[in-house]
Motif scaffolding. Structure first.
Motif, mmCIF file in Angstrom:
data_model
loop_
_atom_site.group_PDB
_atom_site.id
_atom_site.type_symbol
_atom_site.label_atom_id
_atom_site.label_comp_id
_atom_site.label_asym_id
_atom_site.label_seq_id
_atom_site.Cartn_x
_atom_site.Cartn_y
_atom_site.Cartn_z
ATOM 1 N N LEU A 1 7.439 24.032 10.447
ATOM 2 C CA LEU A 1 7.153 22.757 10.134
ATOM 3 C C LEU A 1 7.529 21.719 11.339
ATOM 4 N N TYR A 2 6.454 20.773 11.446
ATOM 5 C CA TYR A 2 6.672 19.821 12.589
ATOM 6 C C TYR A 2 6.970 18.549 11.910
ATOM 7 N N SER A 3 7.925 17.640 12.749
ATOM 8 C CA SER A 3 7.798 16.408 11.944
ATOM 9 C C SER A 3 8.150 15.393 13.096
ATOM 10 N N PRO A 4 7.607 14.087 13.000
ATOM 11 C CA PRO A 4 7.328 13.560 11.724
ATOM 12 C C PRO A 4 5.480 13.517 11.893
ATOM 13 N N GLU A 5 5.206 13.837 10.626
ATOM 14 C CA GLU A 5 3.923 13.492 10.237
ATOM 15 C C GLU A 5 3.594 12.158 9.449
ATOM 16 N N LEU A 6 3.217 11.114 9.940
ATOM 17 C CA LEU A 6 2.944 9.711 9.164
ATOM 18 C C LEU A 6 1.894 9.182 9.158
ATOM 19 N N LYS A 7 1.318 8.594 8.055
ATOM 20 C CA LYS A 7 0.254 8.154 8.099
ATOM 21 C C LYS A 7 0.268 6.715 7.471
ATOM 22 N N LYS B 1 8.042 14.547 -9.013
ATOM 23 C CA LYS B 1 6.693 14.270 -9.611
ATOM 24 C C LYS B 1 5.883 13.216 -8.764
ATOM 25 N N ASN B 2 6.035 13.157 -7.254
ATOM 26 C CA ASN B 2 5.324 12.389 -6.371
ATOM 27 C C ASN B 2 4.332 12.939 -6.118
ATOM 28 N N LYS B 3 3.152 12.482 -5.731
ATOM 29 C CA LYS B 3 1.879 13.049 -5.278
ATOM 30 C C LYS B 3 2.282 13.675 -3.936
ATOM 31 N N VAL B 4 1.784 14.687 -3.564
ATOM 32 C CA VAL B 4 2.078 15.613 -2.634
ATOM 33 C C VAL B 4 0.652 16.276 -2.150
ATOM 34 N N ARG B 5 -0.007 16.367 -1.328
ATOM 35 C CA ARG B 5 -1.190 16.925 -0.635
ATOM 36 C C ARG B 5 -1.249 17.520 0.474
ATOM 37 N N THR B 6 -2.092 18.345 0.710
ATOM 38 C CA THR B 6 -2.641 19.029 1.952
ATOM 39 C C THR B 6 -3.587 18.165 2.619
ATOM 40 N N PHE B 7 -3.676 18.127 3.901
ATOM 41 C CA PHE B 7 -4.424 17.103 4.703
ATOM 42 C C PHE B 7 -4.792 17.716 6.135
ATOM 43 N N HIS C 1 4.355 7.753 -0.687
ATOM 44 C CA HIS C 1 5.169 6.727 -1.487
ATOM 45 C C HIS C 1 4.796 5.455 -1.549
ATOM 46 N N ASN C 2 4.844 5.082 -3.039
ATOM 47 C CA ASN C 2 4.427 3.513 -3.375
ATOM 48 C C ASN C 2 5.546 2.788 -3.610
ATOM 49 N N PHE C 3 5.625 1.673 -3.100
ATOM 50 C CA PHE C 3 6.819 0.720 -3.369
ATOM 51 C C PHE C 3 6.733 -0.444 -4.380
ATOM 52 N N SER C 4 7.474 -0.777 -4.815
ATOM 53 C CA SER C 4 7.438 -1.941 -5.762
ATOM 54 C C SER C 4 8.247 -2.916 -5.425
ATOM 55 N N GLU C 5 8.518 -4.340 -6.127
ATOM 56 C CA GLU C 5 9.338 -5.329 -5.868
ATOM 57 C C GLU C 5 10.838 -4.924 -6.110
ATOM 58 N N PRO C 6 11.617 -5.200 -4.888
ATOM 59 C CA PRO C 6 11.265 -6.418 -4.186
ATOM 60 C C PRO C 6 10.908 -5.912 -2.612
ATOM 61 N N PHE C 7 10.921 -4.661 -2.574
ATOM 62 C CA PHE C 7 10.302 -4.019 -1.384
ATOM 63 C C PHE C 7 9.011 -4.047 -0.881
ATOM 64 N N ASN C 8 8.615 -4.498 0.216
ATOM 65 C CA ASN C 8 7.195 -4.800 0.478
ATOM 66 C C ASN C 8 6.978 -4.371 2.114
ATOM 67 N N GLU C 9 7.795 -3.532 2.527
ATOM 68 C CA GLU C 9 7.564 -3.086 4.104
ATOM 69 C C GLU C 9 7.383 -1.453 4.081
ATOM 70 N N PRO C 10 6.548 -1.029 3.341
ATOM 71 C CA PRO C 10 6.308 0.394 3.570
ATOM 72 C C PRO C 10 6.148 1.261 4.952
ATOM 73 N N GLY D 1 0.603 -1.172 0.127
ATOM 74 C CA GLY D 1 -0.030 0.021 -0.161
ATOM 75 C C GLY D 1 0.713 1.106 -0.120
ATOM 76 N N THR D 2 0.076 2.478 0.184
ATOM 77 C CA THR D 2 0.772 3.705 0.107
ATOM 78 C C THR D 2 1.195 3.987 1.715
ATOM 79 N N VAL D 3 2.166 4.559 1.751
ATOM 80 C CA VAL D 3 2.550 5.327 3.130
ATOM 81 C C VAL D 3 2.773 6.705 2.886
ATOM 82 N N ASP D 4 2.214 7.840 3.673
ATOM 83 C CA ASP D 4 2.513 9.074 3.579
ATOM 84 C C ASP D 4 3.621 9.747 4.667
ATOM 85 N N ILE D 5 4.359 10.267 4.036
ATOM 86 C CA ILE D 5 5.511 10.873 5.086
ATOM 87 C C ILE D 5 5.555 12.391 4.908
#
Length: 463
Positions: free
Chosen positions: A409-415, A265-271, A312-321, A230-234
């Motif tokens: 800017l406060y960090s980390p914001e992780l979804k 060109k990654n997707k970036v959004r407000t939330f 962030h979207n990952f493809s093989e071989p990585f599968n631990e987003p 899946g997707t992970v947002d950082i």
């Protein structure tokens, strides 16, 4: 113990599954298993201590009846374009129909009838025009704002309704595993209050929210539940004076902007925009501290905060987003001695850390008083940091002053969203008798769409 339906997790997805079963007079016996406590017993000590005390065994903001979202800002997005990818599974028209239906249920339990972000067509057109020139897309989304404190009262009414209508809720119990026999889910194994119980059920619904995403990921791997990475947002949580956001707050309340900034060109959004809101800290497992935002109905600050998230979207071989995002959070926490880091945008551009005395000289006073002034770029990956910087610069064309030197800017914001569970439009997984809902399923993001998925599940299980 034997039940017709067992629901793991008392967040919006699990709650609304049970609600819809009751509304349809299903007559089924229902058990909800919740790791945390009832909504009336959820209290964050920070309101008195003014700093996070890392509550054990879990954070009261992220865990308990009504889930994490209800204790952040309590905003219901009323458009199918916001809240995840469920419309891809069931269709946009059906998703919008279910949103409208679910919204009426919220109104029945006391939600504010006022809707933010509608009308002011001419002003919206002006904001959209500036967004287009900046290379951003403005997503129109009416918002029903519950408010952090009012959401708690609303969910308390839902809790009482469920109990009064025969739903059994086990607080303080955690699901350890599912029971599989001949490829079919027969129930769950739960643990709590010094005991382990086996709950047999015809249908098992997993709705553990973002907090349970990592656990569900392991369950999928162990039992061959079909899924895909899946997707992970950082990202970061940005805070500015409300004067900067005044027009956008007035016209839209929440500006949902999406961009794909160069060079990556990654997707970036407000939330999760919070006019007059407060930046907050949440604690996940392994003492991971992440930043979020609250917005109350009555109590207001002089600032507005919102998240800027890079997908962030990952493809093989990585599968631990999820593990990837957690490592970033852990590194940031290390720099801040287990707390949240804060840095001025101008200092980032100048290549220097921020010092406490510099914050004290600013027009902008942090609403998270125990955040640690420092350097978030020492922990944030280069790709994500460049995306965030360029997105903030683009935002400045839409909201002049957004990219000012003193913007915080406060960090980390992780979804965390689980690896997306593969299922059909009736929410069936490849394991008979097992269903996965809400943010933990990887299909939704936020209160409304998770609630909608629960309503759909309730309808499917009623007959």
């Amino acid at each position: 113990m034997k039940k017709d339906i067992v629901i793991v997790g008392a967040g919006p997805a699990g709650i609304f599954t049970a609600l819809e079963l009751i509304k349809n007079n299903s007559g089924k016996s229902i058990l909800i298993v919740e790791k945390g406590v009832s909504v009336e017993n959820r209290h964050c000590p920070k309101s008195k201590t003014q700093k996070c005390v890392s509550c054990k065994p879990y954070c009261h903001i992220t865990t308990g009846f009504s889930g994490a979202g209800a204790f952040s800002d309590g905003k219901l997005s009323l458009s199918y374009e916001v809240g995840g990818d469920l419309p891809q599974l069931i269709g946009a028209d059906k998703a919008q129909e279910l949103i409208d239906y679910t919204d009426k249920i919220y109104l029945e339990f006391g939600a504010d009838e006022h809707i933010e972000g509608i009308g002011n067509t001419d002003e919206v057109r002006k904001i959209r025009s500036r967004a287009i020139r900046a290379g951003l897309k403005l997503v129109d989304c009416p918002i029903r704002h519950l408010g952090t404190e009012k959401a708690q009262k609303l969910y308390f009414e839902i809790e009482k309704f469920l109990l009064a209508n025969g739903v059994e809720i086990l607080f303080g119990y955690e699901c350890k595993n599912i029971i599989l026999e001949s490829g079919q889910c027969k129930g769950v194994i739960i643990e709590g209050k010094g005991e382990t119980q086996t709950v047999y059920a015809d249908k098992s619904v997993i709705a553990t929210g973002r907090r349970g995403a990592e656990w569900l990921e392991k369950i999928c791997a162990e039992h061959n539940i079909a899924h895909q990475p899946g997707t992970v947002d950082i990202g970061v949580r940005v805070e500015v004076r409300s004067e900067i956001m005044e027009k956008v707050n007035e016209v839209l309340y929440e500006s949902k902007l999406i961009g794909y900034p160069a060079p990556f060109k990654n997707k970036v959004r407000t939330f999760c925009q919070n006019p007059g809101g407060f930046v907050s800290q949440e604690n996940y497992d392994n003492d991971l501290a992440v930043v979020n935002g609250h917005s109350y109905k009555d109590l207001k600050s002089e600032n507005t905060n919102l998240a800027i998230l890079c997908s962030h979207n990952f493809s093989e071989p990585f599968n631990e987003p999820i593990a990837y995002a957690q490592k970033i959070g852990e590194l940031t926490n290390m720099l801040a001695d287990g707390r949240i880091l804060v840095q001025r945008f101008g200092d980032i551009l100048d290549g220097k850390r921020t010092w406490d005395k510099e914050l004290s000289h600013s027009n902008l006073k942090p609403t998270l008083p125990d955040a640690v002034a420092g350097d978030i770029t020492a922990a944030m990956p280069y790709r994500a940091m460049i995306n965030i910087i360029n997105f903030i610069k683009a935002m400045d064309n839409v909201v002049p002053g957004f990219a000012s030197y003193e913007t915080l800017l406060y960090s980390p914001e992780l979804k965390f969203y689980s690896n997306r569970i593969k299922m059909d439009e009736h929410l069936n997984t490849n394991v008979k008798g097992l269903h996965c809902l809400g943010d933990s399923s990887g299909w939704t993001r936020g209160l409304m769409m998770a609630s909608v998925m629960g309503v759909l599940m309730g309808k499917e299980l009623s007959f």
